[in-house]
Each structure stands twice: as C-alpha cells, then as structure tokens.
Design a protein around this motif. Structure first.
Motif, PDB file in Angstrom:
ATOM      1  N   ASP A 102       0.819  -1.220   0.000  1.00  0.00           N
ATOM      2  CA  ASP A 102       0.000   0.000   0.000  1.00  0.00           C
ATOM      3  C   ASP A 102       0.851   1.268   0.000  1.00  0.00           C
ATOM      4  O   ASP A 102       0.340   2.360   0.250  1.00  0.00           O
ATOM      5  N   ALA A 103       2.139   1.138  -0.269  1.00  0.00           N
ATOM      6  CA  ALA A 103       3.030   2.297  -0.200  1.00  0.00           C
ATOM      7  C   ALA A 103       2.821   3.224  -1.406  1.00  0.00           C
ATOM      8  O   ALA A 103       2.510   2.776  -2.508  1.00  0.00           O
ATOM      9  N   ALA A 104       3.010   4.533  -1.156  1.00  0.00           N
ATOM     10  CA  ALA A 104       2.816   5.529  -2.210  1.00  0.00           C
ATOM     11  C   ALA A 104       4.127   6.066  -2.746  1.00  0.00           C
ATOM     12  O   ALA A 104       4.134   7.004  -3.537  1.00  0.00           O
ATOM     13  N   LEU A 105       5.240   5.520  -2.325  1.00  0.00           N
ATOM     14  CA  LEU A 105       6.549   5.974  -2.788  1.00  0.00           C
ATOM     15  C   LEU A 105       7.393   4.755  -3.138  1.00  0.00           C
ATOM     16  O   LEU A 105       7.070   3.635  -2.720  1.00  0.00           O
ATOM     17  N   PRO A 106       8.476   4.937  -3.905  1.00  0.00           N
ATOM     18  CA  PRO A 106       9.342   3.800  -4.241  1.00  0.00           C
ATOM     19  C   PRO A 106       9.941   3.159  -2.999  1.00  0.00           C
ATOM     20  O   PRO A 106      10.528   3.848  -2.148  1.00  0.00           O
ATOM     21  N   VAL A 107       9.761   1.842  -2.863  1.00  0.00           N
ATOM     22  CA  VAL A 107      10.335   1.067  -1.756  1.00  0.00           C
ATOM     23  C   VAL A 107      11.239  -0.001  -2.363  1.00  0.00           C
ATOM     24  O   VAL A 107      10.795  -0.816  -3.177  1.00  0.00           O
ATOM     25  N   VAL A 108      12.514   0.026  -1.967  1.00  0.00           N
ATOM     26  CA  VAL A 108      13.510  -0.875  -2.550  1.00  0.00           C
ATOM     27  C   VAL A 108      14.122  -1.728  -1.442  1.00  0.00           C
ATOM     28  O   VAL A 108      14.544  -1.202  -0.399  1.00  0.00           O
ATOM     29  N   LEU A 109      14.182  -3.015  -1.674  1.00  0.00           N
ATOM     30  CA  LEU A 109      14.765  -3.956  -0.716  1.00  0.00           C
ATOM     31  C   LEU A 109      16.138  -4.408  -1.209  1.00  0.00           C
ATOM     32  O   LEU A 109      16.285  -4.823  -2.362  1.00  0.00           O
ATOM     33  N   LEU A 110      17.139  -4.312  -0.317  1.00  0.00           N
ATOM     34  CA  LEU A 110      18.481  -4.833  -0.591  1.00  0.00           C
ATOM     35  C   LEU A 110      18.664  -6.095   0.245  1.00  0.00           C
ATOM     36  O   LEU A 110      18.518  -6.072   1.479  1.00  0.00           O
ATOM     37  N   THR A 111      19.001  -7.172  -0.399  1.00  0.00           N
ATOM     38  CA  THR A 111      19.180  -8.440   0.329  1.00  0.00           C
ATOM     39  C   THR A 111      20.644  -8.764   0.579  1.00  0.00           C
ATOM     40  O   THR A 111      20.954  -9.793   1.209  1.00  0.00           O
ATOM     41  N   ARG A 112      21.521  -7.930   0.089  1.00  0.00           N
ATOM     42  CA  ARG A 112      22.950  -8.104   0.356  1.00  0.00           C
ATOM     43  C   ARG A 112      23.480  -6.843   1.029  1.00  0.00           C
ATOM     44  O   ARG A 112      23.019  -5.737   0.753  1.00  0.00           O
ATOM     45  N   ARG A 113      24.466  -7.028   1.872  1.00  0.00           N
ATOM     46  CA  ARG A 113      24.996  -5.907   2.638  1.00  0.00           C
ATOM     47  C   ARG A 113      25.866  -5.005   1.747  1.00  0.00           C
ATOM     48  O   ARG A 113      26.686  -5.482   0.973  1.00  0.00           O
ATOM     49  N   ILE A 114      25.646  -3.701   1.875  1.00  0.00           N
ATOM     50  CA  ILE A 114      26.476  -2.706   1.197  1.00  0.00           C
ATOM     51  C   ILE A 114      26.893  -1.648   2.218  1.00  0.00           C
ATOM     52  O   ILE A 114      26.352  -1.608   3.344  1.00  0.00           O
ATOM     53  N   ARG A 115      27.821  -0.804   1.825  1.00  0.00           N
ATOM     54  CA  ARG A 115      28.272   0.278   2.710  1.00  0.00           C
ATOM     55  C   ARG A 115      27.496   1.554   2.365  1.00  0.00           C
ATOM     56  O   ARG A 115      27.665   2.136   1.298  1.00  0.00           O
ATOM     57  N   PHE A 116      26.631   1.969   3.293  1.00  0.00           N
ATOM     58  CA  PHE A 116      25.825   3.161   3.057  1.00  0.00           C
ATOM     59  C   PHE A 116      26.697   4.396   2.854  1.00  0.00           C
ATOM     60  O   PHE A 116      26.359   5.307   2.095  1.00  0.00           O
ATOM     61  N   VAL A 117      27.853   4.428   3.522  1.00  0.00           N
ATOM     62  CA  VAL A 117      28.721   5.588   3.400  1.00  0.00           C
ATOM     63  C   VAL A 117      29.222   5.744   1.969  1.00  0.00           C
ATOM     64  O   VAL A 117      29.383   6.866   1.471  1.00  0.00           O
ATOM     65  N   GLU A 118      29.438   4.613   1.290  1.00  0.00           N
ATOM     66  CA  GLU A 118      29.861   4.700  -0.118  1.00  0.00           C
ATOM     67  C   GLU A 118      28.730   5.229  -0.987  1.00  0.00           C
ATOM     68  O   GLU A 118      28.960   6.010  -1.917  1.00  0.00           O
TER      69      GLU A 118
END
Length: 534
Positions: A102-118
C-alpha cells in the motif's frame, strides 16, 4: 537531474541486489539528497526529495510499524526508501513486503549488505557535480542572451540561438498567432509552419513558462506583464531533453532578451514589418526558397493560399528638396495605413517596404476577374484615410507565389512610370492603379527623363525650333495625327496649301524629312521627353 532510478543503477547499490517492492512508476522522481536514518519516526526531519537509506530497525518484524514508517516518509515528500535486510532477518523482510503493498513511494529492498557511506559519497558527489553543471549552464545561457541584448540583436538571431541551445525548433509569434521569427532546428519550414495559426490557437496562452495544449508545447510569454505582445513556443510534444528545466530556462532568457530589445528599439509593428520585409525580399531572390516553403512562411504571416497572387507596388510621389527622413516617415505612415486597410477589408496580403519610397504587396485574390474590384476597394479606402500621395503599379497575377513575387519588378516599373507621368502626360488622374498597358512608351521615357544622355538627345533633335512655340505645337499635332496631313488640316481648320507650306518650312528648319518614319519617331520621342522634363 539525479533520479531514484539513477541511484539504483549505481554499482555500489546494485551490489546489494536491489528489488523494487513498490512505486516502480515513480522511479523517475528527482533525488535532492541521501539521508541515512534508523529512527522510528522521521517526521519533521525531512524537507522533501530525500532518498532514505535504512536497515529497517525502525519497524523490525511489525508490518503495521513498517506501514506507518512508509506513510510518514511519503507524507514528508521523500523521493523513496532503500531498506537493507539480509537473509538473517526474514521476518523483517516479510513485514516490509506486506507494508509495501500500500506504499505511495518507491520502496527498494536490498538483500545483500552494502556500505551506506559509499552510497552517500557517490550520490552526493553526483549531486554536487550536477549542481555545478547546472550553474555553469545557467551562466552560459545568461551570458549568451545578455550579449544578444547588448548587441541589440534582431529577433531572428535570438530565436536561432534559443533553438541551438535547446536542440529543438522555436517559433516567435505575436498575439494574433502570426509568425515573427522562427528557427526550424532541422525540421522543414513547410512542415513546421503548416497551418500554424490554427494549430497555435489550440495551445492556450499561459502567463508563465509552462507546457500547454494537447500537444504539450512548451511556451513562455514575451513582453512586460500586462503588455504581452507575443510568445516563444517550442512546437514539439516531447521537446528536448530536460525541456521542463534547462529548456524552460533557455526559453525564458530568450523571451527576456526579446522584451529588452523591444523596449530599447522596436515596437510590435516594427517586428511584423521586419518579418514581412525579410520574407518579401527572400521571395524575390531567385532560388532562395521552394514554392512549398514560400507558401508555408507566407501563410504564417497572414497571406492565405489563393488561386491568384497579384504583385502591386505603391510609389510615393516625389517632393522637390525632400529629405530622406521625410520620405521614410511618409513611407511608414502609408505602410501602417495599408496594413490597417487590409485588415479592415479582409484582404489577405503580404505588404512591406521594397526600397526608399516604394512599398510592395502580394495580394491573394480569389479569382482573376476579381483583381480590379479588389484593387479598387483597397486603393479607394486608402485614399479616404490618408493624405499621402502615391502611384500604384500592378504586375500580372500568377498562380504561383514565387512567380508573383518576381512580378514585383514589373509593378515597380509601372508605379515609377505612373508617378512620373500623372494626368499631364495623358494617363488620367482619376485612375487608382496602372498596368504596363497603361504607361507604354511614356512610362519608359518617364524613367529616362533625368538621364543626361536622353536630355542631350531631345535637345539635339529639337534645337532648330526649341524657341519657336508655334513650330513645336505644329510638330506635335502633326506627329499625333500619324503624319496624316489631310486629317491635320481638318482638325486644325487649315487649308491644305497653307498646311503644306507650314510643314515645308518646318522640315527646312529641322533639316529632316517628315515623310521618313524613323525621323518622325525620333522627333516624337524628343517631344515627349521635353514635355516630361518641363
């Protein structure tokens, strides 16, 4: 402009195996910034346009909390949310999937770990570089149109630069939807301007830069607010890339440059005069235009298609010692009045200045038999509304516009001849316009009367009798009777012996025989030139 889709395409994000759970149709939303947050509520912390990066700690295994979290992000205007949930947290992933339905905005799922700082480093670097590029682009556009304003560039050049910067056709029109200038950007002019007035009327005017109409034309008004005199239009449904951002900026700056130049030098009528004069001169230049393009451009300036196009030239009367500036003033007054009369009489025509003291027209006539009635009405209304003196020359009507434009030279010759002759030469002052058949030899001689060689010829021919008014009068009557002595005797109420004696003395003075056809022609031409000069 960086979008959510652009961020998902980055290598550092793709390494997390992104899966779009909701809002696929909104992936083109612009990203203003990237925000990393693990708070349960971000209300009041976002300004809109942020892409939020999180690991889902704010809602953990609760689908209800996840739905509340996504709702708050949508309400705050977030561009989207990227949630990193690895395989070790299946309940959290399930909760997110359920809430995303029921979301009204783009929702993206990451199933592998990444570095948010990058991710933040790369995105922020792209955003800053993009902003710098926009600033540089804005500076370039600003400098371009500022220089055009300072140089008082003509509308054609401003419109051409706008089209070049946008990579799309641009048209400048007035409030009546007549095309004042255009740059086709590779599109054939006949295609770009075909049925322009009708198409343009379907795109309603907007007071701000915006897209309008079913075709989605990008437009911006031209002129001061409350005194708008036209608009710039990009007549393309999609327009150039970034048309609603970069293109809008270019179009606005072009409109401002046109407004500044108009305030400094031109008024609306001047722009129309220049557009018509430019087209009229192009039409007269051999090989400059194809018939289809000529018709399309003429129609965009108000000259409707017609079976016959009639070339007409108005020649202002000469005034002894008149200064050029006064000729220009009278010419402009006549041109303004001519456009007014053409509009009131609903006569489609292309009218502009040809040269100092001469105005050219190409008149659209519904049928050949209506040529004279249309001209009578036009010249009659002009005579009633202005005190400017002129003579009108008319060329031959043609079905082709380019052929009719070439006939303006013939019409100019006739107008020049008629202006120089007038009723004193036997043309009849009551005529409103003249054709070649009306001026004939007198028309040619009127153009030669100021030539010193013609003057020398006339003086040499008539030198023996130049001071003898009676001999000059007798010679003129004899020549006008075609050398018929019997007719001349009857018309002059002279006996034949008396007439023959006078003609013999005249021949003796002239030193030529009046029975010779070439001698009579030379003398007649000399007498006509003498009359014109006096």
């Amino acid at each position: 402009m960086l979008t959510v889709r652009d961020v998902l395409d980055l290598d550092v994000v793709r390494a997390g195996a992104p899966e779009v759970l909701a809002g696929a149709e909104a992936l083109s939303s612009p990203v203003r910034w990237v925000h990393v947050a693990e708070l349960k509520s971000l209300a009041g912390l976002l300004e809109g346009g942020e892409l939020v990066l999180t690991t889902g700690l704010a809602f953990e295994d609760s689908a209800a909390d996840a739905a509340r979290y996504l709702g708050e992000l949508a309400a705050a205007g977030a561009a989207g949310v990227v949630v990193e949930i690895t395989a070790q947290r299946p309940q959290t992933a399930a909760a997110l999937r359920q809430a995303a339905q029921d979301a009204a905005l783009p929702v993206v799922l990451l199933t592998r770990r990444i570095r948010f700082v990058e991710v933040t480093e790369v995105v922020h670097r792209l955003l800053v570089s993009g902003q710098l590029a926009q600033l540089e682009r804005a500076r370039q556009v600003h400098e371009t149109f500022t220089m055009l304003s300072l140089e008082n560039a003509p509308p054609e050049e401003i419109v051409a630069r706008a089209a070049e910067l946008m990579g799309a056709p641009v048209v400048l029109e007035d409030v009546a939807h007549l095309v004042l200038a255009f740059a086709s950007a590779g599109v054939p002019a006949s295609e770009l301007l075909s049925g322009w007035a009708e198409r343009s009327r379907l795109v309603h005017y907007r007071e701000e830069t915006a897209r309008a109409g079913a075709a989605g034309w990008l437009q911006t008004p031209v002129g001061l607010r409350g005194q708008r005199w036209g608009r710039l239009v990009v007549p393309a449904p999609g327009g150039p890339a970034g048309a609603d951002g970069d293109g809008a900026m270019v179009l606005e700056r072009a409109g401002q440059a046109l407004t500044i130049n108009r305030m400094a030098e031109r008024d609306q009528r001047e722009l129309g005069h220049q557009a018509r004069a430019g087209l009229l001169h192009e039409l007269r230049r051999p090989g400059a235009l194809e018939e289809a393009e000529a018709l399309a451009r003429a129609a965009a300036l108000g000259l409707a298609a017609a079976p016959v196009y009639l070339p007409v030239v108005f020649r202002l009367s000469r005034r002894p010692g008149e200064e050029p500036i006064e000729v220009q003033r009278r010419e402009r007054a006549l041109l303004d009045m001519l456009h007014s009369v053409l509009a009131n009489a609903r006569v489609p025509a292309l009218a502009a200045s040809l040269q100092a003291g001469a105005l050219g027209l190409l008149v659209a006539v519904p049928a050949r038999q209506l040529e004279d009635p249309v001209l009578e009405r036009l010249c009659g209304q002009l005579a009633e509304q202005t005190s400017v003196d002129w003579a009108v020359g008319v060329g031959r009507g043609r079905p082709d516009l380019l052929a009719a434009a070439a006939g303006l030279d013939e019409a100019a010759h006739v107008a020049e001849s008629a202006a120089g002759l007038g009723s004193a030469a036997g043309l009849g002052g009551s005529r409103r316009f003249y054709r070649s058949a009306d001026v004939r030899l007198r028309g040619l001689l009127s153009m030669l009367r100021d030539d010193p060689r013609a003057a020398a010829f006339a003086d040499a021919e008539l030198a023996p009798i130049s001071q003898d008014a009676e001999a000059l009068d007798l010679l003129m009557h004899y020549l006008e009777s075609g050398g018929n002595k019997a007719q001349l005797a009857r018309n002059g109420y002279l006996s034949r012996p008396t007439l023959y004696a006078k003609l013999a003395r005249l021949q003796e003075k002239l030193g030529v025989t009046l029975d010779d056809a070439e001698s009579r022609t030379s003398l007649h031409v000399a007498l006509l030139l003498r009359g014109l000069r006096s």
